[in-house]
Design a protein around this motif. Structure first.
Motif, PDB file in Angstrom:
ATOM      1  N   ALA A 111       0.836  -1.200   0.000  1.00  0.00           N
ATOM      2  CA  ALA A 111       0.000   0.000   0.000  1.00  0.00           C
ATOM      3  C   ALA A 111       0.873   1.252   0.000  1.00  0.00           C
ATOM      4  N   ARG A 112       1.908   1.228   0.804  1.00  0.00           N
ATOM      5  CA  ARG A 112       2.823   2.375   0.870  1.00  0.00           C
ATOM      6  C   ARG A 112       3.536   2.590  -0.457  1.00  0.00           C
ATOM      7  N   ARG A 113       3.913   1.489  -1.101  1.00  0.00           N
ATOM      8  CA  ARG A 113       4.643   1.579  -2.363  1.00  0.00           C
ATOM      9  C   ARG A 113       3.824   2.307  -3.424  1.00  0.00           C
ATOM     10  N   LYS A 114       2.519   2.134  -3.394  1.00  0.00           N
ATOM     11  CA  LYS A 114       1.665   2.786  -4.395  1.00  0.00           C
ATOM     12  C   LYS A 114       1.751   4.313  -4.301  1.00  0.00           C
ATOM     13  N   TYR A 115       1.824   4.841  -3.065  1.00  0.00           N
ATOM     14  CA  TYR A 115       1.954   6.293  -2.900  1.00  0.00           C
ATOM     15  C   TYR A 115       3.330   6.766  -3.356  1.00  0.00           C
ATOM     16  N   SER A 124      -5.554   7.158 -12.433  1.00  0.00           N
ATOM     17  CA  SER A 124      -4.357   7.926 -12.108  1.00  0.00           C
ATOM     18  C   SER A 124      -3.526   7.171 -11.062  1.00  0.00           C
ATOM     19  N   ALA A 125      -2.277   7.576 -10.884  1.00  0.00           N
ATOM     20  CA  ALA A 125      -1.402   6.923  -9.904  1.00  0.00           C
ATOM     21  C   ALA A 125      -1.977   7.061  -8.500  1.00  0.00           C
ATOM     22  N   LEU A 126      -2.550   8.248  -8.195  1.00  0.00           N
ATOM     23  CA  LEU A 126      -3.161   8.452  -6.878  1.00  0.00           C
ATOM     24  C   LEU A 126      -4.414   7.603  -6.737  1.00  0.00           C
ATOM     25  N   GLY A 127      -5.224   7.534  -7.802  1.00  0.00           N
ATOM     26  CA  GLY A 127      -6.437   6.729  -7.766  1.00  0.00           C
ATOM     27  C   GLY A 127      -6.125   5.262  -7.549  1.00  0.00           C
ATOM     28  N   LEU A 128      -5.109   4.767  -8.220  1.00  0.00           N
ATOM     29  CA  LEU A 128      -4.712   3.370  -8.036  1.00  0.00           C
ATOM     30  C   LEU A 128      -4.233   3.128  -6.606  1.00  0.00           C
ATOM     31  N   ALA A 129      -3.540   4.113  -6.021  1.00  0.00           N
ATOM     32  CA  ALA A 129      -3.022   3.964  -4.669  1.00  0.00           C
ATOM     33  C   ALA A 129      -4.128   3.881  -3.629  1.00  0.00           C
ATOM     34  N   VAL A 130      -5.101   4.802  -3.709  1.00  0.00           N
ATOM     35  CA  VAL A 130      -6.166   4.801  -2.690  1.00  0.00           C
ATOM     36  C   VAL A 130      -7.088   3.609  -2.878  1.00  0.00           C
ATOM     37  N   ASN A 131      -7.337   3.239  -4.125  1.00  0.00           N
ATOM     38  CA  ASN A 131      -8.208   2.078  -4.373  1.00  0.00           C
ATOM     39  C   ASN A 131      -7.536   0.767  -3.966  1.00  0.00           C
ATOM     40  N   TYR A 132      -6.214   0.753  -4.020  1.00  0.00           N
ATOM     41  CA  TYR A 132      -5.476  -0.417  -3.580  1.00  0.00           C
ATOM     42  C   TYR A 132      -5.764  -0.662  -2.085  1.00  0.00           C
ATOM     43  N   SER A 133      -5.699   0.400  -1.298  1.00  0.00           N
ATOM     44  CA  SER A 133      -5.984   0.270   0.136  1.00  0.00           C
ATOM     45  C   SER A 133      -7.445  -0.077   0.395  1.00  0.00           C
ATOM     46  N   LEU A 134      -8.350   0.504  -0.388  1.00  0.00           N
ATOM     47  CA  LEU A 134      -9.776   0.194  -0.209  1.00  0.00           C
ATOM     48  C   LEU A 134     -10.049  -1.267  -0.532  1.00  0.00           C
TER      49      LEU A 134
END
Length: 279
Positions: free
Chosen positions: A191-195, A268-278
């Motif tokens: 999850a951290r890596r995505k950010y 987007s990169a941010l969208g993929l990051a937050v959705n990864y955690s969700l």
């Protein structure tokens, strides 16, 4: 170079033989060979396997080294020894380890691409996968098992973990949802890596620290810092500290994630990051 020679004597009764009566024959005992009718010794086969799989020395290089020492051992012979020993010995150890593994209550799993050359019925460009399963950090019988499969379908994990009931620590790959009777535990390192990836995607380096990606990374970094502070505590003490400190931070984080997901572009990169955690 040490040459070890075994001489096996066979005894028979000459008197019985001369008088044409039943001739008893006694054969002296020999050390049991690791491979029947082979000159391979346990220490030699162990040496070859260790050099290949621990030190990463290919068989063709080992073949060349043996040749320089005046020993003619082809890579085909070395390979056949490894296959024979694997089927005769390691397979039984692996099977027993697998039986013990699925009796645990905490496991980790992951899969990674591996290239296989000259595989029957498959081209070299086809993706194959090595699946890895291991026990938790505090397990009294730690072990790691690898399972080669020609694909990444979650059914491979389902079949391997048949009978397992417990926590399964994995990344966000949806294939693990096919494993029944388990509680999936998400990996915060992923999850951290995505950010981190989202920050790298921002071209203006000076503005990176003031973005939502930086906020997400900060949440994860604070969580990791808490874990670093309690790493030497017992599991019971860690649980108390996590309830006191980590839980409020996680609640704040997921509140932020849900709010950010409403406005972030999904691809987007941010969208993929937050959705990864969700997920």
């Amino acid at each position: 170079i040490i040459k070890e020679e075994h001489v096996q004597y066979v005894y028979s009764c000459r008197h019985c033989e001369e008088n044409e009566i039943e001739t008893p024959i006694v054969t002296a005992k020999m050390p049991t060979p690791v491979i029947k009718n082979s000159l391979a010794s346990p220490s030699l086969v162990s040496h070859i396997i260790t050099r290949k799989y621990v030190e990463g020395l290919p068989l063709y290089r080992q073949e060349q080294q043996f040749k320089r020492d005046g020993i003619n051992l082809t890579r085909q012979t070395l390979s056949n020894w490894i296959i024979n020993v694997s089927n005769s010995y390691f397979k039984h150890i692996y099977t027993r380890m697998h039986e013990i593994l699925i009796q645990k209550d905490i496991l980790h799993a992951d899969e990674t691409e591996v290239e296989v050359l000259n595989e029957p019925g498959r081209e070299a460009i086809n993706k194959s996968y090595m699946w890895m399963y291991r026990t938790g950090k505090y397990d009294d019988t730690p072990m790691v098992l690898f399972d080669y499969q020609p694909g990444r379908n979650g059914e491979y994990a389902r079949d391997f973990l048949k009978g397992y009931k417990g926590y399964l620590h994995v990344d966000g790959y949806a294939g693990y949802n096919k494993v029944p009777d388990v509680t999936l535990v998400g990996c915060f390192a992923h999850a951290r890596r995505k950010y981190d990836e989202a920050l790298i995607a921002i071209s203006d380096k000076e503005s990176r620290g003031h973005t939502q990606a930086a906020e997400g990374l900060e949440f994860c970094s604070r969580l990791f810092k808490l874990e670093e502070e309690i790493k030497d505590l017992s599991p019971e003490e860690k649980y108390i500290k996590r309830i006191e400190s980590s839980k409020p931070l996680l609640e704040a984080y997921f509140s932020w994630v849900e709010k950010t997901a409403e406005t972030a572009l999904p691809k987007s990169a941010l969208g993929l990051a937050v959705n990864y955690s969700l997920n």
